[in-house]
Design an enzyme around this catalytic site. Structure first.
Site, PDB file in Angstrom:
ATOM      1  N   ASN A  11     -37.746  93.074 -22.628  1.00 21.76           N
ATOM      2  CA  ASN A  11     -39.301  93.404 -22.123  1.00 21.76           C
ATOM      3  C   ASN A  11     -39.299  94.740 -21.086  1.00 21.76           C
ATOM      4  O   ASN A  11     -38.870  94.624 -20.041  1.00 21.76           O
ATOM      5  CB  ASN A  11     -40.017  92.223 -21.522  1.00 21.76           C
ATOM      6  CG  ASN A  11     -41.251  92.356 -21.001  1.00 21.76           C
ATOM      7  OD1 ASN A  11     -41.900  93.276 -21.415  1.00 21.76           O
ATOM      8  ND2 ASN A  11     -41.777  91.370 -20.164  1.00 21.76           N
ATOM      9  N   TRP A  12     -39.931  95.539 -21.798  1.00 24.14           N
ATOM     10  CA  TRP A  12     -39.657  96.824 -20.997  1.00 24.14           C
ATOM     11  C   TRP A  12     -41.057  97.083 -20.127  1.00 24.14           C
ATOM     12  O   TRP A  12     -41.029  97.875 -19.222  1.00 24.14           O
ATOM     13  CB  TRP A  12     -39.942  98.056 -21.871  1.00 24.14           C
ATOM     14  CG  TRP A  12     -38.636  98.240 -23.036  1.00 24.14           C
ATOM     15  CD1 TRP A  12     -37.505  97.611 -22.993  1.00 24.14           C
ATOM     16  CD2 TRP A  12     -38.426  99.300 -23.886  1.00 24.14           C
ATOM     17  NE1 TRP A  12     -36.654  97.810 -23.966  1.00 24.14           N
ATOM     18  CE2 TRP A  12     -37.266  99.103 -24.667  1.00 24.14           C
ATOM     19  CE3 TRP A  12     -39.220 100.623 -24.248  1.00 24.14           C
ATOM     20  CZ2 TRP A  12     -36.629  99.894 -25.592  1.00 24.14           C
ATOM     21  CZ3 TRP A  12     -38.757 101.268 -25.123  1.00 24.14           C
ATOM     22  CH2 TRP A  12     -37.352 101.037 -25.909  1.00 24.14           C
ATOM     23  N   LYS A  13     -41.921  96.068 -20.037  1.00 18.33           N
ATOM     24  CA  LYS A  13     -42.999  96.128 -19.054  1.00 18.33           C
ATOM     25  C   LYS A  13     -43.645  97.127 -19.148  1.00 18.33           C
ATOM     26  O   LYS A  13     -43.679  98.157 -20.263  1.00 18.33           O
ATOM     27  CB  LYS A  13     -42.439  95.634 -17.810  1.00 18.33           C
ATOM     28  CG  LYS A  13     -41.763  94.226 -17.952  1.00 18.33           C
ATOM     29  CD  LYS A  13     -41.664  93.506 -16.577  1.00 18.33           C
ATOM     30  CE  LYS A  13     -40.896  92.270 -16.589  1.00 18.33           C
ATOM     31  NZ  LYS A  13     -40.674  91.467 -15.466  1.00 18.33           N
ATOM     32  N   HIS A  97     -46.885  85.946 -20.607  1.00 15.45           N
ATOM     33  CA  HIS A  97     -45.887  86.268 -19.482  1.00 15.45           C
ATOM     34  C   HIS A  97     -46.299  86.027 -18.095  1.00 15.45           C
ATOM     35  O   HIS A  97     -47.533  86.202 -17.898  1.00 15.45           O
ATOM     36  CB  HIS A  97     -45.431  87.649 -19.664  1.00 15.45           C
ATOM     37  CG  HIS A  97     -44.276  88.002 -18.796  1.00 15.45           C
ATOM     38  ND1 HIS A  97     -44.572  88.550 -17.524  1.00 15.45           N
ATOM     39  CD2 HIS A  97     -43.015  88.250 -19.061  1.00 15.45           C
ATOM     40  CE1 HIS A  97     -43.398  88.855 -16.931  1.00 15.45           C
ATOM     41  NE2 HIS A  97     -42.390  88.666 -18.070  1.00 15.45           N
ATOM     42  N   GLU A  99     -46.543  87.957 -15.500  1.00 15.79           N
ATOM     43  CA  GLU A  99     -47.127  88.813 -14.820  1.00 15.79           C
ATOM     44  C   GLU A  99     -48.554  88.760 -15.445  1.00 15.79           C
ATOM     45  O   GLU A  99     -49.561  89.152 -14.801  1.00 15.79           O
ATOM     46  CB  GLU A  99     -46.499  90.012 -15.374  1.00 15.79           C
ATOM     47  CG  GLU A  99     -45.379  90.277 -14.101  1.00 15.79           C
ATOM     48  CD  GLU A  99     -44.153  90.782 -14.776  1.00 15.79           C
ATOM     49  OE1 GLU A  99     -44.264  91.851 -15.803  1.00 15.79           O
ATOM     50  OE2 GLU A  99     -42.988  90.731 -14.369  1.00 15.79           O
ATOM     51  N   GLU A 169     -39.179  81.195 -17.938  1.00 12.95           N
ATOM     52  CA  GLU A 169     -38.904  82.199 -16.890  1.00 12.95           C
ATOM     53  C   GLU A 169     -39.530  81.778 -15.591  1.00 12.95           C
ATOM     54  O   GLU A 169     -40.563  81.954 -15.304  1.00 12.95           O
ATOM     55  CB  GLU A 169     -39.875  83.491 -17.261  1.00 12.95           C
ATOM     56  CG  GLU A 169     -39.359  84.131 -18.643  1.00 12.95           C
ATOM     57  CD  GLU A 169     -39.481  85.631 -18.653  1.00 12.95           C
ATOM     58  OE1 GLU A 169     -38.665  86.379 -18.898  1.00 12.95           O
ATOM     59  OE2 GLU A 169     -40.850  86.046 -18.592  1.00 12.95           O
ATOM     60  N   GLY A 175     -37.450  89.716 -11.578  1.00 13.84           N
ATOM     61  CA  GLY A 175     -37.534  90.995 -10.735  1.00 13.84           C
ATOM     62  C   GLY A 175     -37.042  90.970  -9.343  1.00 13.84           C
ATOM     63  O   GLY A 175     -37.169  91.758  -8.528  1.00 13.84           O
ATOM     64  N   SER A 215     -34.095  87.836 -13.856  1.00 16.54           N
ATOM     65  CA  SER A 215     -32.845  88.628 -13.372  1.00 16.54           C
ATOM     66  C   SER A 215     -31.644  88.289 -14.268  1.00 16.54           C
ATOM     67  O   SER A 215     -30.567  88.325 -13.707  1.00 16.54           O
ATOM     68  CB  SER A 215     -32.808  88.154 -11.888  1.00 16.54           C
ATOM     69  OG  SER A 215     -33.585  88.445 -11.035  1.00 16.54           O
ATOM     70  N   GLY A 236     -35.840  91.831 -18.257  1.00 13.21           N
ATOM     71  CA  GLY A 236     -36.480  92.777 -17.931  1.00 13.21           C
ATOM     72  C   GLY A 236     -35.925  94.024 -17.368  1.00 13.21           C
ATOM     73  O   GLY A 236     -35.322  94.889 -18.345  1.00 13.21           O
ATOM     74  N   GLY A 237     -35.580  94.069 -16.005  1.00 16.08           N
ATOM     75  CA  GLY A 237     -35.126  95.345 -15.458  1.00 16.08           C
ATOM     76  C   GLY A 237     -33.764  95.867 -16.382  1.00 16.08           C
ATOM     77  O   GLY A 237     -33.317  96.810 -16.678  1.00 16.08           O
TER      78      GLY A 237
HETATM   79  P1  13P Z   1     -36.252  90.708 -14.817  1.00 19.94           P
HETATM   80  O1  13P Z   1     -35.015  90.467 -15.985  1.00 19.94           O
HETATM   81  O2  13P Z   1     -36.440  92.057 -14.386  1.00 19.94           O
HETATM   82  O3  13P Z   1     -36.342  89.797 -13.679  1.00 19.94           O
HETATM   83  O4  13P Z   1     -37.639  90.422 -15.742  1.00 19.94           O
HETATM   84  C1  13P Z   1     -37.698  89.139 -16.402  1.00 19.94           C
HETATM   85  C2  13P Z   1     -38.735  89.135 -17.157  1.00 19.94           C
HETATM   86  O5  13P Z   1     -40.005  89.088 -16.813  1.00 19.94           O
HETATM   87  C3  13P Z   1     -38.706  89.263 -18.508  1.00 19.94           C
HETATM   88  O6  13P Z   1     -39.812  89.096 -19.358  1.00 19.94           O
END
Ligand code: 13P
Length: 252
Positions: A11-13, A97, A99, A169, A175, A215, A236-237
């Site tokens: 997920n590149w956000k 998600h 967020e 999640e 994050g 993470s 994510g990251g």
């Molecule tokens: P991180 O891997 O940066 O913690 O993010 C997870 C995430 O929200 C994937 O959708």
């Protein structure tokens, strides 16, 4: 039954310009060219969906949108329809998600509409659920997961579940560099599978992939993937760097 086919999704956000996204997609595509025993998805920002789809089109990577509307067109400012996602070459979308829930106030009812809309128009859907730190500390983790799952999947048929992945999640692990331990993640995944069995039936619960997000890194992916009910990762990251995403894809 053996484990389900693994799914590693990035997920590149809200990251990557056209140039950056194209480079990353090309690098990831090279790493995945001969993968057959695991699925890989990437979720770029909508502005570069089309470019990324074009770059990976000859390989196994499925590209998806980070959110999707339930209507095919109309007066829905700021939204993207499932038909538009498909037109750009996308075949999947995320719904719910954390967020979207936390920052943009999306409710279970709205997320359920998005999920069903995406399914109706033929997208594979990843429904994301997870508790906050306060909810975990209050001992409400399982109640929250059950509520998000039941409301998110309301009206989804057993047949539709072939196109649905659940992502667990925990909000406190996203994050933050703080991963759920493999035991915490496995416990939540087993619980989710149990609820799926109550909503649908054992077969559906056994076949549905439940991926972990929060993470996930090259250093912890192997132990997470060794758990019986963890079928993949939503990253994510670490998905923004081809080398680390490549290592995660190649979990042992
Ligand atoms: P991180 O891997 O940066 O913690 O993010 C997870 C995430 O929200 C994937 O959708």
């Amino acid at each position: 039954m053996g484990k389900r086919k693994a799914l590693i999704a990035g997920n590149w956000k809200m990251h990557n310009t056209v140039i950056e996204g194209c480079h990353l997609a090309a690098d990831i595509s090279r790493l995945c060219s001969d993968l057959t025993d695991r699925d890989v998805m990437v979720f770029p920002p909508a502005t570069i969906l089309s470019e990324v789809c074009h770059i990976v089109k000859d390989g196994p990577i499925v590209v998806g949108c980070q959110n999707v509307c339930w209507e095919d067109r109309g007066a829905f400012t700021g939204e993207i329809s499932p038909v538009m996602v498909k037109d750009a070459g996308g075949r999947a979308a995320l719904a719910g998600h954390s967020e979207r829930r936390q920052i943009f106030g999306e409710t279970d009812a709205l997320i359920n509409k998005r999920l069903k809309g995406g399914l109706f128009f033929g997208l594979q859907m990843i429904l994301c659920i997870g508790e906050t730190l306060a909810e975990r500390e209050d001992g409400r983790t399982f109640a929250i997961l059950e509520e998000q799952l039941r409301k998110g999947l309301d009206g989804v048929s057993a047949a539709d579940m072939a196109q649905v992945v659940i992502a667990y999640e925990p909000v406190w692990a996203i994050g933050t560099g703080k991963t759920a331990s493999k035991e915490q993640a496995q416990e939540a995944h087993a619980f989710i599978r149990g609820i799926l069995e109550q909503i649908f039936e054992k077969n559906i619960a056994e076949q549905t992939r439940i991926v972990y997000g929060g993470s996930v890194k090259p250093t912890n992916v192997d132990e997470l993937m060794a758990q019986a009910d963890i079928d993949g990762a939503l990253v994510g990251g670490a998905a923004l760097d081809a080398k680390s995403f490549g290592r995660i894809i190649n979990f042992k």
